[in-house]
Scaffold this motif. Sequence first.
Motif, PDB file in Angstrom:
ATOM      1  N   ARG A 175     -47.478 124.752 -48.050  1.00 43.50           N
ATOM      2  CA  ARG A 175     -46.342 124.288 -47.271  1.00 43.50           C
ATOM      3  C   ARG A 175     -45.755 123.149 -48.099  1.00 43.50           C
ATOM      4  O   ARG A 175     -46.327 122.054 -48.137  1.00 43.50           O
ATOM      5  CB  ARG A 175     -46.804 123.791 -45.902  1.00 43.50           C
ATOM      6  CG  ARG A 175     -45.680 123.481 -44.883  1.00 43.50           C
ATOM      7  CD  ARG A 175     -44.912 122.230 -45.161  1.00 43.50           C
ATOM      8  NE  ARG A 175     -44.266 121.709 -43.956  1.00 43.50           N
ATOM      9  CZ  ARG A 175     -43.290 120.840 -43.936  1.00 43.50           C
ATOM     10  NH1 ARG A 175     -42.791 120.373 -45.079  1.00 43.50           N
ATOM     11  NH2 ARG A 175     -42.781 120.400 -42.808  1.00 43.50           N
ATOM     12  N   PRO A 176     -44.643 123.374 -48.802  1.00 45.79           N
ATOM     13  CA  PRO A 176     -44.073 122.288 -49.606  1.00 45.79           C
ATOM     14  C   PRO A 176     -43.709 121.080 -48.742  1.00 45.79           C
ATOM     15  O   PRO A 176     -43.436 121.205 -47.545  1.00 45.79           O
ATOM     16  CB  PRO A 176     -42.818 122.922 -50.214  1.00 45.79           C
ATOM     17  CG  PRO A 176     -43.057 124.397 -50.143  1.00 45.79           C
ATOM     18  CD  PRO A 176     -43.867 124.614 -48.908  1.00 45.79           C
ATOM     19  N   ALA A 177     -43.679 119.930 -49.369  1.00 47.25           N
ATOM     20  CA  ALA A 177     -43.353 118.700 -48.648  1.00 47.25           C
ATOM     21  C   ALA A 177     -41.908 118.715 -48.161  1.00 47.25           C
ATOM     22  O   ALA A 177     -41.056 119.433 -48.700  1.00 47.25           O
ATOM     23  CB  ALA A 177     -43.584 117.494 -49.559  1.00 47.25           C
ATOM     24  N   ASP A 178     -41.644 117.911 -47.133  1.00 47.32           N
ATOM     25  CA  ASP A 178     -40.265 117.711 -46.689  1.00 47.32           C
ATOM     26  C   ASP A 178     -39.409 117.300 -47.888  1.00 47.32           C
ATOM     27  O   ASP A 178     -39.857 116.567 -48.773  1.00 47.32           O
ATOM     28  CB  ASP A 178     -40.202 116.615 -45.627  1.00 47.32           C
ATOM     29  CG  ASP A 178     -40.861 117.041 -44.322  1.00 47.32           C
ATOM     30  OD1 ASP A 178     -40.867 118.244 -44.018  1.00 47.32           O
ATOM     31  OD2 ASP A 178     -41.389 116.157 -43.604  1.00 47.32           O
ATOM     32  N   PHE A 179     -38.169 117.773 -47.893  1.00 43.55           N
ATOM     33  CA  PHE A 179     -37.188 117.536 -48.951  1.00 43.55           C
ATOM     34  C   PHE A 179     -37.503 118.315 -50.235  1.00 43.55           C
ATOM     35  O   PHE A 179     -36.770 118.201 -51.210  1.00 43.55           O
ATOM     36  CB  PHE A 179     -37.018 116.040 -49.255  1.00 43.55           C
ATOM     37  CG  PHE A 179     -36.636 115.238 -48.041  1.00 43.55           C
ATOM     38  CD1 PHE A 179     -35.390 115.393 -47.456  1.00 43.55           C
ATOM     39  CD2 PHE A 179     -37.544 114.376 -47.453  1.00 43.55           C
ATOM     40  CE1 PHE A 179     -35.050 114.684 -46.320  1.00 43.55           C
ATOM     41  CE2 PHE A 179     -37.212 113.662 -46.309  1.00 43.55           C
ATOM     42  CZ  PHE A 179     -35.952 113.825 -45.741  1.00 43.55           C
ATOM     43  N   ARG A 180     -38.580 119.132 -50.190  1.00 41.83           N
ATOM     44  CA  ARG A 180     -38.857 120.029 -51.313  1.00 41.83           C
ATOM     45  C   ARG A 180     -39.072 121.453 -50.804  1.00 41.83           C
ATOM     46  O   ARG A 180     -39.676 122.280 -51.489  1.00 41.83           O
ATOM     47  CB  ARG A 180     -40.078 119.551 -52.108  1.00 41.83           C
ATOM     48  CG  ARG A 180     -39.892 118.167 -52.720  1.00 41.83           C
ATOM     49  CD  ARG A 180     -40.820 117.957 -53.877  1.00 41.83           C
ATOM     50  NE  ARG A 180     -40.517 118.861 -54.990  1.00 41.83           N
ATOM     51  CZ  ARG A 180     -41.207 118.859 -56.124  1.00 41.83           C
ATOM     52  NH1 ARG A 180     -42.224 118.032 -56.304  1.00 41.83           N
ATOM     53  NH2 ARG A 180     -40.890 119.702 -57.088  1.00 41.83           N
ATOM     54  N   ILE A 181     -38.577 121.712 -49.604  1.00 37.85           N
ATOM     55  CA  ILE A 181     -38.727 123.042 -49.030  1.00 37.85           C
ATOM     56  C   ILE A 181     -37.829 124.033 -49.780  1.00 37.85           C
ATOM     57  O   ILE A 181     -37.103 123.658 -50.682  1.00 37.85           O
ATOM     58  CB  ILE A 181     -38.394 123.041 -47.524  1.00 37.85           C
ATOM     59  CG1 ILE A 181     -36.910 122.712 -47.297  1.00 37.85           C
ATOM     60  CG2 ILE A 181     -39.284 122.058 -46.787  1.00 37.85           C
ATOM     61  CD1 ILE A 181     -36.439 122.953 -45.889  1.00 37.85           C
ATOM     62  N   GLY A 182     -37.879 125.296 -49.377  1.00 39.75           N
ATOM     63  CA  GLY A 182     -37.030 126.293 -50.006  1.00 39.75           C
ATOM     64  C   GLY A 182     -37.806 127.519 -50.433  1.00 39.75           C
ATOM     65  O   GLY A 182     -37.586 128.070 -51.515  1.00 39.75           O
ATOM     66  N   THR A 183     -38.721 127.972 -49.572  1.00 42.06           N
ATOM     67  CA  THR A 183     -39.570 129.109 -49.938  1.00 42.06           C
ATOM     68  C   THR A 183     -38.888 130.452 -49.705  1.00 42.06           C
ATOM     69  O   THR A 183     -39.434 131.487 -50.101  1.00 42.06           O
ATOM     70  CB  THR A 183     -40.896 129.075 -49.158  1.00 42.06           C
ATOM     71  OG1 THR A 183     -40.646 129.226 -47.759  1.00 42.06           O
ATOM     72  CG2 THR A 183     -41.629 127.766 -49.403  1.00 42.06           C
ATOM     73  N   PHE A 184     -37.702 130.466 -49.096  1.00 44.08           N
ATOM     74  CA  PHE A 184     -36.940 131.717 -48.997  1.00 44.08           C
ATOM     75  C   PHE A 184     -36.166 131.907 -50.303  1.00 44.08           C
ATOM     76  O   PHE A 184     -34.945 131.977 -50.349  1.00 44.08           O
ATOM     77  CB  PHE A 184     -35.968 131.689 -47.814  1.00 44.08           C
ATOM     78  CG  PHE A 184     -36.632 131.565 -46.460  1.00 44.08           C
ATOM     79  CD1 PHE A 184     -37.980 131.800 -46.292  1.00 44.08           C
ATOM     80  CD2 PHE A 184     -35.877 131.225 -45.346  1.00 44.08           C
ATOM     81  CE1 PHE A 184     -38.583 131.685 -45.044  1.00 44.08           C
ATOM     82  CE2 PHE A 184     -36.465 131.115 -44.100  1.00 44.08           C
ATOM     83  CZ  PHE A 184     -37.820 131.340 -43.947  1.00 44.08           C
ATOM     84  N   ALA A 185     -36.917 131.962 -51.372  1.00 42.28           N
ATOM     85  CA  ALA A 185     -36.357 132.080 -52.720  1.00 42.28           C
ATOM     86  C   ALA A 185     -37.387 132.758 -53.609  1.00 42.28           C
ATOM     87  O   ALA A 185     -38.578 132.808 -53.290  1.00 42.28           O
ATOM     88  CB  ALA A 185     -36.000 130.698 -53.274  1.00 42.28           C
TER      89      ALA A 185
END
Length: 332
Positions: A88-98
Amino acid sequence: MKAFSIDRYQGEIRETDAREPVLGARDVLVRVLAASANQLDVKLAEGEFKALLKYELPLTLGHDLAGTVEAVGPAVTRFAVGDDVFARPADFRIGTFAERIAVDEADIALKPTTLGMVEAASLPLVALTAWQALVEKAKVQPGQKVLIHGGAGGFGSIAVQLAKHLGAHVATTASGSNADWLRELGADEVIDYRSQRFDELLSGYDVVVDSLGGENLERSLRILKPGGIAIGLAGPPDPDFARQLGLNPAVRLAVGSLSAKIRRQARRLGVRYSFLWMRADGEQLAEITALVDAGALRPVVGRVFPFAETPAALEALGRGGLRGKVVIDLAG
Protein backbone atom coordinates in the motif's frame (compact mmCIF):
# COMPACT_ATOMS: atom_id res chain seq x y z
CA MET A 1 2.23 4.08 -19.68
CA LYS A 2 -1.48 3.42 -19.23
CA ALA A 3 -3.14 4.63 -16.04
CA PHE A 4 -6.59 5.54 -14.72
CA SER A 5 -6.79 9.08 -13.38
CA ILE A 6 -9.02 12.02 -12.55
CA ASP A 7 -8.31 15.55 -13.71
CA ARG A 8 -10.93 17.11 -11.43
CA TYR A 9 -12.87 16.05 -8.37
CA GLN A 10 -16.29 14.53 -9.09
CA GLY A 11 -15.14 14.07 -12.65
CA GLU A 12 -14.76 11.02 -14.83
CA ILE A 13 -12.21 8.34 -14.01
CA ARG A 14 -10.60 7.70 -17.38
CA GLU A 15 -7.66 6.02 -19.03
CA THR A 16 -4.70 8.33 -19.57
CA ASP A 17 -1.17 8.20 -20.91
CA ALA A 18 0.72 8.89 -17.68
CA ARG A 19 4.36 9.72 -17.16
CA GLU A 20 6.74 6.92 -16.26
CA PRO A 21 7.63 6.87 -12.54
CA VAL A 22 10.78 8.61 -11.37
CA LEU A 23 12.89 6.29 -9.23
CA GLY A 24 14.37 7.77 -6.06
CA ALA A 25 17.38 6.38 -4.20
CA ARG A 26 15.25 4.32 -1.81
CA ASP A 27 12.51 3.48 -4.30
CA VAL A 28 11.48 0.20 -5.85
CA LEU A 29 9.98 0.25 -9.35
CA VAL A 30 7.16 -2.28 -9.53
CA ARG A 31 5.33 -3.59 -12.59
CA VAL A 32 1.77 -3.69 -11.28
CA LEU A 33 0.14 -7.04 -12.05
CA ALA A 34 -2.94 -6.56 -9.87
CA ALA A 35 -4.49 -3.72 -7.88
CA SER A 36 -7.59 -3.54 -5.73
CA ALA A 37 -10.32 -0.95 -5.46
CA ASN A 38 -11.05 0.66 -2.10
CA GLN A 39 -13.66 3.05 -0.81
CA LEU A 40 -10.78 5.45 -0.28
CA ASP A 41 -10.35 5.69 -4.06
CA VAL A 42 -14.03 6.50 -4.48
CA LYS A 43 -13.94 9.13 -1.75
CA LEU A 44 -10.78 10.74 -3.13
CA ALA A 45 -12.32 10.94 -6.59
CA GLU A 46 -15.38 12.63 -5.10
CA GLY A 47 -13.19 15.20 -3.33
CA GLU A 48 -14.09 14.18 0.21
CA PHE A 49 -10.52 14.66 1.48
CA LYS A 50 -9.43 17.60 -0.65
CA ALA A 51 -9.31 19.94 2.35
CA LEU A 52 -6.87 17.66 4.17
CA LEU A 53 -5.00 15.78 1.44
CA LYS A 54 -3.60 18.28 -1.04
CA TYR A 55 -3.11 16.09 -4.10
CA GLU A 56 -2.06 17.61 -7.40
CA LEU A 57 -4.38 16.96 -10.31
CA PRO A 58 -4.45 15.00 -12.54
CA LEU A 59 -4.27 12.19 -9.99
CA THR A 60 -3.79 8.50 -10.70
CA LEU A 61 -5.88 6.54 -8.22
CA GLY A 62 -5.15 3.22 -6.54
CA HIS A 63 -3.88 2.27 -3.06
CA ASP A 64 -3.09 -1.46 -3.35
CA LEU A 65 -0.76 -3.42 -5.58
CA ALA A 66 0.86 -6.76 -6.17
CA GLY A 67 3.56 -7.08 -8.80
CA THR A 68 7.17 -7.73 -9.72
CA VAL A 69 10.20 -5.54 -9.06
CA GLU A 70 11.66 -4.14 -12.30
CA ALA A 71 14.34 -1.83 -10.88
CA VAL A 72 15.65 -0.58 -7.54
CA GLY A 73 17.24 2.68 -6.42
CA PRO A 74 20.92 2.73 -5.40
CA ALA A 75 20.11 2.84 -1.65
CA VAL A 76 17.64 -0.09 -1.70
CA THR A 77 18.84 -3.05 0.37
CA ARG A 78 15.80 -5.29 0.92
CA PHE A 79 14.56 -6.00 -2.61
CA ALA A 80 15.99 -7.09 -5.94
CA VAL A 81 14.83 -7.17 -9.53
CA GLY A 82 12.45 -10.09 -10.02
CA ASP A 83 11.03 -10.12 -6.47
CA ASP A 84 7.27 -10.58 -6.20
CA VAL A 85 5.96 -7.92 -3.81
CA PHE A 86 2.81 -6.27 -2.54
CA ALA A 87 2.22 -2.87 -0.98
CA ARG A 88 0.00 0.00 0.00
CA PRO A 89 2.02 3.03 -1.15
CA ALA A 90 2.19 5.98 1.21
CA ASP A 91 -0.19 8.92 0.96
CA PHE A 92 0.87 11.32 -1.82
CA ARG A 93 2.62 8.42 -3.58
CA ILE A 94 -0.48 6.47 -4.53
CA GLY A 95 -1.31 5.53 -8.12
CA THR A 96 -1.52 1.76 -8.41
CA PHE A 97 -4.11 1.94 -11.22
CA ALA A 98 -1.15 2.14 -13.57
CA GLU A 99 1.24 -0.22 -15.31
CA ARG A 100 4.19 0.79 -13.12
CA ILE A 101 4.74 2.66 -9.88
CA ALA A 102 7.73 3.70 -7.74
CA VAL A 103 7.28 2.90 -4.04
CA ASP A 104 9.56 3.54 -1.07
CA GLU A 105 11.12 0.23 -0.01
CA ALA A 106 9.89 0.89 3.56
CA ASP A 107 6.31 0.46 2.34
CA ILE A 108 6.77 -2.87 0.50
CA ALA A 109 6.90 -6.51 1.54
CA LEU A 110 7.50 -9.76 -0.28
CA LYS A 111 4.23 -11.22 -1.53
CA PRO A 112 2.89 -14.24 0.37
CA THR A 113 4.16 -17.31 -1.45
CA THR A 114 0.80 -19.05 -1.04
CA LEU A 115 -1.08 -16.37 -2.99
CA GLY A 116 -1.38 -15.34 -6.59
CA MET A 117 -1.14 -11.70 -7.61
CA VAL A 118 -4.90 -11.07 -7.60
CA GLU A 119 -5.36 -12.41 -4.07
CA ALA A 120 -2.27 -10.61 -2.80
CA ALA A 121 -3.43 -7.28 -4.23
CA SER A 122 -6.64 -7.53 -2.22
CA LEU A 123 -4.81 -7.37 1.10
CA PRO A 124 -2.50 -4.43 1.82
CA LEU A 125 -4.86 -1.57 2.71
CA VAL A 126 -7.47 -3.65 4.54
CA ALA A 127 -4.97 -5.91 6.29
CA LEU A 128 -2.87 -2.96 7.45
CA THR A 129 -6.03 -1.22 8.67
CA ALA A 130 -7.04 -4.32 10.63
CA TRP A 131 -3.53 -4.70 12.06
CA GLN A 132 -3.26 -1.06 13.11
CA ALA A 133 -6.73 -1.12 14.67
CA LEU A 134 -6.56 -4.42 16.52
CA VAL A 135 -2.86 -5.00 17.23
CA GLU A 136 -1.40 -1.50 17.41
CA LYS A 137 -4.21 0.69 18.70
CA ALA A 138 -6.53 -1.67 20.65
CA LYS A 139 -3.81 -4.17 21.66
CA VAL A 140 -6.37 -7.00 21.59
CA GLN A 141 -5.64 -9.80 24.05
CA PRO A 142 -6.93 -13.39 24.21
CA GLY A 143 -10.38 -13.58 25.75
CA GLN A 144 -11.36 -10.00 24.98
CA LYS A 145 -14.60 -9.25 23.16
CA VAL A 146 -14.36 -7.46 19.80
CA LEU A 147 -17.12 -6.20 17.50
CA ILE A 148 -16.27 -5.68 13.84
CA HIS A 149 -18.93 -3.82 11.87
CA GLY A 150 -19.49 -4.88 8.26
CA GLY A 151 -17.86 -8.29 8.51
CA ALA A 152 -18.60 -9.33 4.93
CA GLY A 153 -16.79 -6.38 3.33
CA GLY A 154 -13.18 -6.05 2.27
CA PHE A 155 -11.98 -4.76 5.62
CA GLY A 156 -14.39 -6.69 7.80
CA SER A 157 -13.60 -10.11 6.34
CA ILE A 158 -9.91 -9.65 7.20
CA ALA A 159 -10.53 -8.00 10.58
CA VAL A 160 -12.77 -10.86 11.72
CA GLN A 161 -10.01 -13.35 10.91
CA LEU A 162 -7.29 -11.30 12.60
CA ALA A 163 -9.35 -10.71 15.75
CA LYS A 164 -10.00 -14.45 15.99
CA HIS A 165 -6.31 -15.19 15.46
CA LEU A 166 -5.54 -12.85 18.36
CA GLY A 167 -7.78 -14.97 20.59
CA ALA A 168 -10.77 -12.65 20.84
CA HIS A 169 -14.45 -13.48 21.05
CA VAL A 170 -15.59 -11.93 17.77
CA ALA A 171 -18.96 -10.47 16.89
CA THR A 172 -19.79 -8.83 13.58
CA THR A 173 -22.69 -7.16 11.81
CA ALA A 174 -23.72 -8.29 8.34
CA SER A 175 -26.74 -9.43 6.36
CA GLY A 176 -28.17 -12.72 7.54
CA SER A 177 -27.25 -14.40 4.25
CA ASN A 178 -23.57 -14.06 5.18
CA ALA A 179 -23.89 -15.50 8.69
CA ASP A 180 -22.70 -19.05 8.06
CA TRP A 181 -19.81 -17.87 5.89
CA LEU A 182 -18.68 -15.37 8.54
CA ARG A 183 -18.74 -18.08 11.20
CA GLU A 184 -16.42 -20.08 8.94
CA LEU A 185 -14.08 -17.06 8.91
CA GLY A 186 -14.07 -17.01 12.71
CA ALA A 187 -17.03 -14.92 13.90
CA ASP A 188 -18.60 -16.19 17.13
CA GLU A 189 -21.71 -14.03 16.76
CA VAL A 190 -23.26 -12.55 13.63
CA ILE A 191 -25.84 -9.78 14.07
CA ASP A 192 -28.19 -9.29 11.11
CA TYR A 193 -28.20 -5.51 10.76
CA ARG A 194 -31.41 -5.66 8.74
CA SER A 195 -33.51 -7.20 11.52
CA GLN A 196 -31.51 -6.86 14.75
CA ARG A 197 -29.99 -4.04 16.78
CA PHE A 198 -26.50 -4.91 17.88
CA ASP A 199 -26.66 -2.52 20.84
CA GLU A 200 -29.64 -4.45 22.23
CA LEU A 201 -27.90 -7.81 21.91
CA LEU A 202 -24.27 -7.09 22.83
CA SER A 203 -22.66 -5.66 25.96
CA GLY A 204 -19.38 -5.66 27.84
CA TYR A 205 -17.17 -5.39 24.77
CA ASP A 206 -13.55 -4.32 24.92
CA VAL A 207 -13.21 -3.10 21.32
CA VAL A 208 -15.49 -1.93 18.52
CA VAL A 209 -14.15 -1.17 15.05
CA ASP A 210 -16.68 0.98 13.19
CA SER A 211 -16.56 1.71 9.48
CA LEU A 212 -19.89 3.56 9.21
CA GLY A 213 -19.77 6.51 11.62
CA GLY A 214 -22.76 8.61 12.64
CA GLU A 215 -25.49 6.92 14.66
CA ASN A 216 -23.81 3.53 14.28
CA LEU A 217 -20.72 4.85 16.05
CA GLU A 218 -22.77 6.43 18.83
CA ARG A 219 -24.60 3.17 19.43
CA SER A 220 -21.29 1.34 19.41
CA LEU A 221 -20.07 3.31 22.42
CA ARG A 222 -22.93 1.91 24.49
CA ILE A 223 -21.86 -1.72 24.16
CA LEU A 224 -18.34 -1.07 25.46
CA LYS A 225 -17.37 -1.90 29.00
CA PRO A 226 -15.62 0.83 31.06
CA GLY A 227 -12.18 1.45 29.59
CA GLY A 228 -13.17 0.01 26.20
CA ILE A 229 -12.31 1.66 22.91
CA ALA A 230 -14.27 2.44 19.76
CA ILE A 231 -12.04 2.84 16.71
CA GLY A 232 -13.59 4.83 13.89
CA LEU A 233 -12.51 4.22 10.30
CA ALA A 234 -15.06 6.55 8.72
CA GLY A 235 -14.52 9.40 11.13
CA PRO A 236 -14.95 11.87 12.57
CA PRO A 237 -11.22 12.65 12.71
CA ASP A 238 -9.67 13.43 16.09
CA PRO A 239 -6.74 15.62 17.24
CA ASP A 240 -4.27 12.72 16.95
CA PHE A 241 -5.12 12.39 13.27
CA ALA A 242 -4.52 16.11 12.73
CA ARG A 243 -1.10 15.77 14.37
CA GLN A 244 -0.34 12.70 12.24
CA LEU A 245 -0.92 14.76 9.10
CA GLY A 246 1.31 17.54 10.41
CA LEU A 247 -1.40 20.18 10.10
CA ASN A 248 -0.87 23.64 11.53
CA PRO A 249 -2.37 24.40 14.98
CA ALA A 250 -5.40 26.28 13.64
CA VAL A 251 -6.34 23.47 11.27
CA ARG A 252 -5.66 20.87 13.98
CA LEU A 253 -8.12 22.67 16.22
CA ALA A 254 -10.75 22.72 13.47
CA VAL A 255 -10.23 19.04 12.66
CA GLY A 256 -10.37 18.08 16.34
CA SER A 257 -13.67 19.90 16.76
CA LEU A 258 -15.29 17.47 14.29
CA SER A 259 -15.02 14.68 16.85
CA ALA A 260 -15.68 16.77 19.97
CA LYS A 261 -19.24 15.45 20.36
CA ILE A 262 -18.38 11.75 20.08
CA ARG A 263 -15.37 12.15 22.37
CA ARG A 264 -17.58 13.81 25.00
CA GLN A 265 -20.09 10.99 24.72
CA ALA A 266 -17.30 8.47 25.15
CA ARG A 267 -15.93 10.20 28.24
CA ARG A 268 -19.39 10.25 29.85
CA LEU A 269 -19.61 6.49 29.33
CA GLY A 270 -16.10 5.88 30.64
CA VAL A 271 -14.83 4.66 27.27
CA ARG A 272 -12.56 6.01 24.52
CA TYR A 273 -12.95 7.02 20.91
CA SER A 274 -10.04 7.02 18.45
CA PHE A 275 -9.99 7.71 14.73
CA LEU A 276 -7.74 5.55 12.57
CA TRP A 277 -6.19 6.72 9.32
CA MET A 278 -4.10 3.78 8.25
CA ARG A 279 -0.54 4.32 7.10
CA ALA A 280 1.77 2.42 4.79
CA ASP A 281 4.11 0.05 6.63
CA GLY A 282 6.21 -2.64 4.97
CA GLU A 283 7.28 -4.24 8.25
CA GLN A 284 3.67 -4.79 9.26
CA LEU A 285 2.94 -6.17 5.80
CA ALA A 286 5.75 -8.68 6.31
CA GLU A 287 4.06 -9.86 9.51
CA ILE A 288 0.78 -10.15 7.60
CA THR A 289 2.59 -12.19 4.94
CA ALA A 290 3.70 -14.64 7.64
CA LEU A 291 0.12 -15.00 8.90
CA VAL A 292 -1.17 -15.62 5.37
CA ASP A 293 1.48 -18.23 4.59
CA ALA A 294 0.78 -19.92 7.93
CA GLY A 295 -2.93 -20.15 7.07
CA ALA A 296 -4.13 -17.76 9.77
CA LEU A 297 -5.46 -15.19 7.27
CA ARG A 298 -6.94 -15.73 3.85
CA PRO A 299 -7.96 -13.06 1.36
CA VAL A 300 -11.54 -12.74 0.17
CA VAL A 301 -11.92 -11.62 -3.43
CA GLY A 302 -15.48 -10.85 -4.44
CA ARG A 303 -14.98 -9.87 -8.08
CA VAL A 304 -12.16 -9.37 -10.58
CA PHE A 305 -12.11 -6.83 -13.42
CA PRO A 306 -9.64 -6.41 -16.29
CA PHE A 307 -7.52 -3.27 -16.24
CA ALA A 308 -9.51 -1.68 -19.08
CA GLU A 309 -12.62 -1.83 -16.87
CA THR A 310 -11.14 -0.03 -13.85
CA PRO A 311 -13.98 2.56 -13.73
CA ALA A 312 -16.50 -0.29 -13.71
CA ALA A 313 -14.62 -1.88 -10.80
CA LEU A 314 -15.02 1.29 -8.76
CA GLU A 315 -18.70 1.48 -9.69
CA ALA A 316 -19.21 -2.12 -8.52
CA LEU A 317 -17.49 -1.30 -5.25
CA GLY A 318 -19.77 1.70 -4.78
CA ARG A 319 -22.89 -0.40 -5.33
CA GLY A 320 -21.87 -2.77 -2.56
CA GLY A 321 -23.29 -6.19 -1.89
CA LEU A 322 -20.06 -8.08 -2.63
CA ARG A 323 -18.14 -10.27 -0.24
CA GLY A 324 -14.56 -9.14 0.20
CA LYS A 325 -12.56 -7.08 -2.25
CA VAL A 326 -12.88 -5.89 -5.84
CA VAL A 327 -9.60 -6.54 -7.65
CA ILE A 328 -8.25 -5.25 -10.98
CA ASP A 329 -6.15 -7.71 -12.99
CA LEU A 330 -3.44 -6.04 -15.09
CA ALA A 331 -1.82 -9.29 -16.16
CA GLY A 332 -4.76 -10.76 -18.05
